[in-house]
Design a protein around this motif. Sequence first.
Motif, PDB file in Angstrom:
ATOM      1  N   UNK A 123       0.821  -1.203   0.000  1.00 25.85           N
ATOM      2  CA  UNK A 123       0.000   0.000   0.000  1.00 25.85           C
ATOM      3  C   UNK A 123       0.857   1.255   0.000  1.00 25.85           C
ATOM      4  N   UNK A 124       0.187   2.389   0.165  1.00 27.09           N
ATOM      5  CA  UNK A 124       0.853   3.694   0.169  1.00 27.09           C
ATOM      6  C   UNK A 124       0.954   4.187   1.607  1.00 27.09           C
ATOM      7  N   UNK A 125       2.156   4.586   1.991  1.00 29.16           N
ATOM      8  CA  UNK A 125       2.427   5.069   3.342  1.00 29.16           C
ATOM      9  C   UNK A 125       2.983   6.486   3.256  1.00 29.16           C
ATOM     10  N   UNK A 126       2.501   7.376   4.119  1.00 29.90           N
ATOM     11  CA  UNK A 126       2.941   8.780   4.051  1.00 29.90           C
ATOM     12  C   UNK A 126       3.568   9.215   5.377  1.00 29.90           C
ATOM     13  N   UNK A 127       4.401  10.225   5.283  1.00 27.32           N
ATOM     14  CA  UNK A 127       5.112  10.774   6.434  1.00 27.32           C
ATOM     15  C   UNK A 127       4.191  11.753   7.171  1.00 27.32           C
ATOM     16  N   UNK A 128       3.357  11.219   8.056  1.00 26.90           N
ATOM     17  CA  UNK A 128       2.383  12.046   8.761  1.00 26.90           C
ATOM     18  C   UNK A 128       3.043  12.986   9.762  1.00 26.90           C
ATOM     19  N   UNK A 129       4.188  12.603  10.302  1.00 29.26           N
ATOM     20  CA  UNK A 129       4.891  13.457  11.260  1.00 29.26           C
ATOM     21  C   UNK A 129       5.297  14.779  10.613  1.00 29.26           C
TER      22      UNK A 129
ATOM     23  N   UNK B 103       3.796  16.159   8.033  1.00 28.78           N
ATOM     24  CA  UNK B 103       2.554  16.888   7.770  1.00 28.78           C
ATOM     25  C   UNK B 103       2.053  17.568   9.045  1.00 28.78           C
ATOM     26  N   UNK B 104       2.094  16.840  10.168  1.00 29.04           N
ATOM     27  CA  UNK B 104       1.635  17.400  11.442  1.00 29.04           C
ATOM     28  C   UNK B 104       2.491  18.592  11.850  1.00 29.04           C
ATOM     29  N   UNK B 105       3.790  18.497  11.633  1.00 30.19           N
ATOM     30  CA  UNK B 105       4.684  19.606  11.979  1.00 30.19           C
ATOM     31  C   UNK B 105       4.385  20.828  11.113  1.00 30.19           C
TER      32      UNK B 105
ATOM     33  N   UNK C  74       1.670  25.695  11.065  1.00 29.58           N
ATOM     34  CA  UNK C  74       1.583  26.993  10.400  1.00 29.58           C
ATOM     35  C   UNK C  74       2.866  27.787  10.383  1.00 29.58           C
ATOM     36  N   UNK C  75       4.001  27.091  10.407  1.00 31.40           N
ATOM     37  CA  UNK C  75       5.280  27.779  10.326  1.00 31.40           C
ATOM     38  C   UNK C  75       5.949  27.552   8.987  1.00 31.40           C
ATOM     39  N   UNK C  76       7.278  27.574   8.989  1.00 30.17           N
ATOM     40  CA  UNK C  76       8.051  27.378   7.767  1.00 30.17           C
ATOM     41  C   UNK C  76       7.863  25.945   7.264  1.00 30.17           C
ATOM     42  N   UNK C  77       7.424  25.809   6.021  1.00 27.89           N
ATOM     43  CA  UNK C  77       7.099  24.498   5.472  1.00 27.89           C
ATOM     44  C   UNK C  77       8.336  23.632   5.293  1.00 27.89           C
TER      45      UNK C  77
ATOM     46  N   UNK D 263      -0.784  16.886   2.687  1.00 23.05           N
ATOM     47  CA  UNK D 263      -0.098  18.102   3.122  1.00 23.05           C
ATOM     48  C   UNK D 263      -0.899  19.346   2.749  1.00 23.05           C
ATOM     49  N   UNK D 264      -1.411  19.388   1.520  1.00 19.11           N
ATOM     50  CA  UNK D 264      -2.198  20.538   1.089  1.00 19.11           C
ATOM     51  C   UNK D 264      -3.397  20.763   2.011  1.00 19.11           C
ATOM     52  N   UNK D 265      -4.060  19.678   2.384  1.00 23.26           N
ATOM     53  CA  UNK D 265      -5.224  19.788   3.271  1.00 23.26           C
ATOM     54  C   UNK D 265      -4.822  20.327   4.635  1.00 23.26           C
TER      55      UNK D 265
END
Length: 247
Positions: free
Chosen positions: A28-34, A36-38, A42-45, A141-143
């Motif tokens: 399956x597809x796995x994403x780096x949620x950590x 995204x959460x960071x 609302x800081x520097x992307x 990430x966009x969301x």
Amino acid sequence: MRKALVLSLLTVVLGGCASVPAHRDISGVWINQAAIDAAANGGNLREALLAYGPNLEWDIDAKNATANYTNGFERVEGKLLPEDDGGWQVSFYGSGSTGLSLEGETLIQAETDAEPRQPFVRSQVNVASDAPLGTSFEAALNSAYMGGQWRVVSGAGQGNPVTFSADGQVKGLPNTQRYVLCLAGDCASMSGEYDSLWLQQGETGAAHIFVRDGRRLEIFQALDASAPDDMPQFYPGKREWVLEKLL
């Protein structure tokens, strides 16, 4: 006696089988949620992505023994092999390998000399079956980073409500239909210490510098400080918009 011997041998065989960990399917597809959460704070992307990266998404097919990942600018293909401890080894064509394992529902990429330990979660984003590797991470990430309701505080369209969709569409920002956040690669090299994004209307688009501070988003023209034959080196020019996040 013969019956007792058979039972004894059976116990040994079953015990040996039980000592070998079963391999759970990690396809399956796995994403780096950590990461995204960071970023969602609302800081520097790019700082958030660098702190919790570098890898952003894995696409694994255990049946066909493939495991591919992206770090935002390149696709890396690997061969997936099970290990005796219940984990997996991914060998990359031409260079090195890394280990993968499950901790509960989290996929762990093992630490190596080149990369830190990284956790990944199964993607809950629905994307097209033929979508490029990394699409699920970008949508999530966009969301998290751009989602919600915004309002133009300053600039063209002042007072307009603005929404940034997970699929890269924009509504309410004058002369803009689509956006792409810069995650890594050439766009990151060209914008240096600054965050950047691409804004597009029809077939015409341009890079912009942005600064995110909580619910405030400033978008600037990207001016180029490079020589004519060199890679562009962008820095902030005129501020075009100030947006405020309402929801």
